[in-house]
Design a protein around this motif. Structure first.
Motif, PDB file in Angstrom:
ATOM      1  N   PRO A 125       0.843  -1.148   0.109  1.00 18.24           N
ATOM      2  CA  PRO A 125       0.180  -0.261  -0.105  1.00 18.24           C
ATOM      3  C   PRO A 125       0.832   1.121  -0.046  1.00 18.24           C
ATOM      4  O   PRO A 125       0.336   2.295  -0.753  1.00 18.24           O
ATOM      5  CB  PRO A 125      -0.900  -0.187   1.130  1.00 18.24           C
ATOM      6  CG  PRO A 125      -1.125  -1.803   1.519  1.00 18.24           C
ATOM      7  CD  PRO A 125       0.296  -2.077   1.232  1.00 18.24           C
ATOM      8  N   LYS A 126       2.069   1.313   0.860  1.00 18.49           N
ATOM      9  CA  LYS A 126       2.818   2.346   0.516  1.00 18.49           C
ATOM     10  C   LYS A 126       3.326   2.669  -0.790  1.00 18.49           C
ATOM     11  O   LYS A 126       3.527   3.835  -0.933  1.00 18.49           O
ATOM     12  CB  LYS A 126       4.052   2.432   1.781  1.00 18.49           C
ATOM     13  CG  LYS A 126       4.783   3.608   1.824  1.00 18.49           C
ATOM     14  CD  LYS A 126       5.897   3.583   2.968  1.00 18.49           C
ATOM     15  CE  LYS A 126       6.610   4.893   3.021  1.00 18.49           C
ATOM     16  NZ  LYS A 126       7.001   5.374   1.939  1.00 18.49           N
ATOM     17  N   VAL A 127       3.962   1.666  -1.386  1.00 21.19           N
ATOM     18  CA  VAL A 127       4.337   1.919  -2.805  1.00 21.19           C
ATOM     19  C   VAL A 127       3.227   2.471  -3.632  1.00 21.19           C
ATOM     20  O   VAL A 127       3.534   3.440  -4.443  1.00 21.19           O
ATOM     21  CB  VAL A 127       4.836   0.546  -3.401  1.00 21.19           C
ATOM     22  CG1 VAL A 127       5.265   0.774  -4.579  1.00 21.19           C
ATOM     23  CG2 VAL A 127       6.005   0.117  -2.434  1.00 21.19           C
ATOM     24  N   ILE A 128       2.077   2.250  -3.667  1.00 19.97           N
ATOM     25  CA  ILE A 128       0.992   2.611  -4.216  1.00 19.97           C
ATOM     26  C   ILE A 128       0.568   3.827  -3.946  1.00 19.97           C
ATOM     27  O   ILE A 128       0.336   4.689  -4.716  1.00 19.97           O
ATOM     28  CB  ILE A 128      -0.065   1.622  -4.267  1.00 19.97           C
ATOM     29  CG1 ILE A 128       0.106   0.205  -4.758  1.00 19.97           C
ATOM     30  CG2 ILE A 128      -1.477   2.335  -4.952  1.00 19.97           C
ATOM     31  CD1 ILE A 128      -1.142  -0.815  -4.540  1.00 19.97           C
ATOM     32  N   ALA A 129       0.565   4.105  -2.601  1.00 24.80           N
ATOM     33  CA  ALA A 129       0.285   5.629  -2.062  1.00 24.80           C
ATOM     34  C   ALA A 129       1.057   6.703  -2.560  1.00 24.80           C
ATOM     35  O   ALA A 129       0.968   7.784  -2.845  1.00 24.80           O
ATOM     36  CB  ALA A 129       0.206   5.647  -0.586  1.00 24.80           C
ATOM     37  N   ASP A 130       2.527   6.226  -2.388  1.00 30.19           N
ATOM     38  CA  ASP A 130       3.566   7.032  -2.972  1.00 30.19           C
ATOM     39  C   ASP A 130       3.539   7.503  -4.622  1.00 30.19           C
ATOM     40  O   ASP A 130       3.615   8.633  -5.027  1.00 30.19           O
ATOM     41  CB  ASP A 130       5.036   6.490  -2.686  1.00 30.19           C
ATOM     42  CG  ASP A 130       5.347   6.432  -1.250  1.00 30.19           C
ATOM     43  OD1 ASP A 130       4.759   7.202  -0.501  1.00 30.19           O
ATOM     44  OD2 ASP A 130       6.175   5.841  -0.830  1.00 30.19           O
ATOM     45  N   GLY A 131       3.135   6.401  -5.153  1.00 31.22           N
ATOM     46  CA  GLY A 131       2.961   6.701  -6.702  1.00 31.22           C
ATOM     47  C   GLY A 131       1.797   7.463  -6.965  1.00 31.22           C
ATOM     48  O   GLY A 131       1.595   8.339  -7.935  1.00 31.22           O
ATOM     49  N   MET A 132       0.715   7.324  -6.283  1.00 32.74           N
ATOM     50  CA  MET A 132      -0.492   8.122  -6.253  1.00 32.74           C
ATOM     51  C   MET A 132      -0.182   9.680  -6.053  1.00 32.74           C
ATOM     52  O   MET A 132      -0.477  10.457  -6.637  1.00 32.74           O
ATOM     53  CB  MET A 132      -1.680   7.556  -5.375  1.00 32.74           C
ATOM     54  CG  MET A 132      -2.422   6.298  -5.827  1.00 32.74           C
ATOM     55  SD  MET A 132      -3.377   6.673  -7.549  1.00 32.74           S
ATOM     56  CE  MET A 132      -4.434   7.999  -6.834  1.00 32.74           C
ATOM     57  N   LYS A 133       0.535   9.859  -4.965  1.00 30.80           N
ATOM     58  CA  LYS A 133       0.832  11.176  -4.504  1.00 30.80           C
ATOM     59  C   LYS A 133       1.640  11.931  -5.631  1.00 30.80           C
ATOM     60  O   LYS A 133       1.438  12.951  -5.917  1.00 30.80           O
ATOM     61  CB  LYS A 133       1.712  11.138  -3.455  1.00 30.80           C
ATOM     62  CG  LYS A 133       2.180  12.504  -2.887  1.00 30.80           C
ATOM     63  CD  LYS A 133       2.803  12.338  -1.385  1.00 30.80           C
ATOM     64  CE  LYS A 133       3.325  13.795  -0.802  1.00 30.80           C
ATOM     65  NZ  LYS A 133       3.963  13.810   0.267  1.00 30.80           N
ATOM     66  N   ARG A 134       2.708  11.348  -6.389  1.00 33.37           N
ATOM     67  CA  ARG A 134       3.270  11.736  -7.448  1.00 33.37           C
ATOM     68  C   ARG A 134       2.541  12.162  -8.492  1.00 33.37           C
ATOM     69  O   ARG A 134       2.511  12.956  -9.170  1.00 33.37           O
ATOM     70  CB  ARG A 134       4.662  10.660  -7.686  1.00 33.37           C
ATOM     71  CG  ARG A 134       5.458  11.396  -8.681  1.00 33.37           C
ATOM     72  CD  ARG A 134       6.726  10.308  -9.118  1.00 33.37           C
ATOM     73  NE  ARG A 134       7.521  10.969 -10.050  1.00 33.37           N
ATOM     74  CZ  ARG A 134       8.631  10.170 -10.641  1.00 33.37           C
ATOM     75  NH1 ARG A 134       8.598   9.075 -10.459  1.00 33.37           N
ATOM     76  NH2 ARG A 134       9.298  10.857 -11.645  1.00 33.37           N
ATOM     77  N   ALA A 135       1.684  11.197  -8.817  1.00 31.97           N
ATOM     78  CA  ALA A 135       0.881  11.167 -10.196  1.00 31.97           C
ATOM     79  C   ALA A 135      -0.034  12.417  -9.891  1.00 31.97           C
ATOM     80  O   ALA A 135      -0.309  13.097 -10.698  1.00 31.97           O
ATOM     81  CB  ALA A 135       0.029   9.932 -10.230  1.00 31.97           C
ATOM     82  N   GLU A 136      -0.647  12.345  -8.595  1.00 28.59           N
ATOM     83  CA  GLU A 136      -1.414  13.572  -8.379  1.00 28.59           C
ATOM     84  C   GLU A 136      -0.953  15.047  -8.447  1.00 28.59           C
ATOM     85  O   GLU A 136      -1.515  15.989  -9.262  1.00 28.59           O
ATOM     86  CB  GLU A 136      -2.367  13.531  -6.913  1.00 28.59           C
ATOM     87  CG  GLU A 136      -3.095  12.657  -6.701  1.00 28.59           C
ATOM     88  CD  GLU A 136      -4.428  12.863  -7.386  1.00 28.59           C
ATOM     89  OE1 GLU A 136      -4.526  13.770  -8.203  1.00 28.59           O
ATOM     90  OE2 GLU A 136      -5.345  12.071  -6.907  1.00 28.59           O
ATOM     91  N   ALA A 137       0.231  15.164  -8.158  1.00 30.30           N
ATOM     92  CA  ALA A 137       0.904  16.447  -8.209  1.00 30.30           C
ATOM     93  C   ALA A 137       1.430  16.759  -9.870  1.00 30.30           C
ATOM     94  O   ALA A 137       1.133  18.009 -10.057  1.00 30.30           O
ATOM     95  CB  ALA A 137       2.411  16.393  -7.442  1.00 30.30           C
ATOM     96  N   LEU A 138       1.592  15.510 -10.435  1.00 29.07           N
ATOM     97  CA  LEU A 138       1.745  15.780 -11.899  1.00 29.07           C
ATOM     98  C   LEU A 138       0.472  16.197 -12.660  1.00 29.07           C
ATOM     99  O   LEU A 138       0.567  17.060 -13.611  1.00 29.07           O
ATOM    100  CB  LEU A 138       2.369  14.500 -12.439  1.00 29.07           C
ATOM    101  CG  LEU A 138       3.797  14.277 -12.040  1.00 29.07           C
ATOM    102  CD1 LEU A 138       4.241  13.042 -12.750  1.00 29.07           C
ATOM    103  CD2 LEU A 138       4.669  15.104 -12.422  1.00 29.07           C
ATOM    104  N   MET A 139      -0.552  15.726 -12.219  1.00 29.52           N
ATOM    105  CA  MET A 139      -2.061  16.046 -12.738  1.00 29.52           C
ATOM    106  C   MET A 139      -2.118  17.277 -12.390  1.00 29.52           C
ATOM    107  O   MET A 139      -2.791  18.217 -13.295  1.00 29.52           O
ATOM    108  CB  MET A 139      -3.007  15.106 -12.231  1.00 29.52           C
ATOM    109  CG  MET A 139      -3.021  13.499 -12.889  1.00 29.52           C
ATOM    110  SD  MET A 139      -3.391  13.790 -14.544  1.00 29.52           S
ATOM    111  CE  MET A 139      -2.762  12.025 -15.280  1.00 29.52           C
ATOM    112  N   THR A 140      -1.754  17.955 -11.508  1.00 26.62           N
ATOM    113  CA  THR A 140      -2.061  19.454 -11.020  1.00 26.62           C
ATOM    114  C   THR A 140      -1.341  20.257 -11.946  1.00 26.62           C
ATOM    115  O   THR A 140      -1.944  21.333 -12.552  1.00 26.62           O
ATOM    116  CB  THR A 140      -1.694  19.824  -9.615  1.00 26.62           C
ATOM    117  OG1 THR A 140      -2.223  18.871  -8.716  1.00 26.62           O
ATOM    118  CG2 THR A 140      -1.657  21.245  -9.483  1.00 26.62           C
ATOM    119  N   ILE A 141      -0.208  19.827 -12.499  1.00 25.02           N
ATOM    120  CA  ILE A 141       0.751  20.659 -13.546  1.00 25.02           C
ATOM    121  C   ILE A 141      -0.231  20.472 -14.973  1.00 25.02           C
ATOM    122  O   ILE A 141      -0.288  21.704 -15.479  1.00 25.02           O
ATOM    123  CB  ILE A 141       1.863  20.148 -13.673  1.00 25.02           C
ATOM    124  CG1 ILE A 141       2.685  20.293 -12.381  1.00 25.02           C
ATOM    125  CG2 ILE A 141       2.790  20.671 -14.994  1.00 25.02           C
ATOM    126  CD1 ILE A 141       4.232  19.589 -12.370  1.00 25.02           C
TER     127      ILE A 141
END
Length: 206
Positions: A125-141
């Motif tokens: 779950p942490k690996v997935i959560a870290d990926g989601m956090k990074r992806a959400e930041a990029l989606m903001t861009i």
């Protein structure tokens, strides 16, 4: 007729297939890679010494690297529609293509591997959560770029929309909770309505 080597579940093959469809070129796609294997044969390594997909064959010309294939198809067969003659506008489009390879695609990969493909080592779950956090930041861009324009480079659909659009297709069709972003959602829906996109972007994603 063009040949595109690679399985359609590969995001990089999807870019090539979508680009070929947009420029109106008939092609034969040959399943290799993943469960199909075939990447380590001498014949395939002669086409791509990296043993990766996709490879494009256009007569006697062979090309590997997905973004290079998209650029080639746009320049050779879709110059009036996809390829920017203005150097600054073309650089802007290519910047987003590079951003897809260097930022968005690596962020989405561990989420796909953990949530969809269940690859050992990525289901934590942490690996997935870290990926989601990074992806959400990029989606903001991405949302900021699309706030006042219909496509990534402005008013016209182009090569950047193909490459980044493949990433958006994964993002919107993985079984995860996402922050709602109206600009990215509108843009993705417009892209997926295109016949060439529908032929290149299978559902469900695998």
């Amino acid at each position: 007729m063009l040949k595109i080597w690679g399985r359609l579940s590969s995001i990089n093959v999807q870019k090539a297939v979508w680009a070929a469809g947009e420029v109106g070129q008939a092609f034969e796609r040959i399943d290799v890679g993943g469960p199909f294997g075939g990447l380590d044969t001498p014949e395939y390594r002669a086409m791509n010494p990296n043993g990766q997909i996709p490879v494009l064959e256009d007569g006697d010309f062979r090309l590997w690297e997905s973004n290079s294939i998209v650029r080639y198809l746009a320049a050779r067969y879709g110059a009036a529609d996809l390829w920017e003659s203005d150097v600054a506008r073309r650089a802007e489009a290519e910047r987003w293509m590079d951003w897809m390879l260097s930022e968005l695609q690596p962020a989405l990969a561990p989420v796909l591997w953990g949530v969809v493909r269940k690859v050992p080592g990525y289901t934590d779950p942490k690996v997935i959560a870290d990926g989601m956090k990074r992806a959400e930041a990029l989606m903001t861009i991405l949302e900021a770029q699309l706030a006042d324009k219909p496509f990534l480079s402005g008013e016209r659909f182009g090569v950047a929309d193909i490459t980044v659009g493949c990433g958006a297709h994964r993002w919107f069709n993985m079984p995860v909770d996402r922050v709602e972003r109206q600009g990215v959602q509108r843009w993705y829906e417009a892209l997926f309505a295109r016949p060439a996109a529908q032929a290149a972007l299978p559902l469900p994603i695998t």
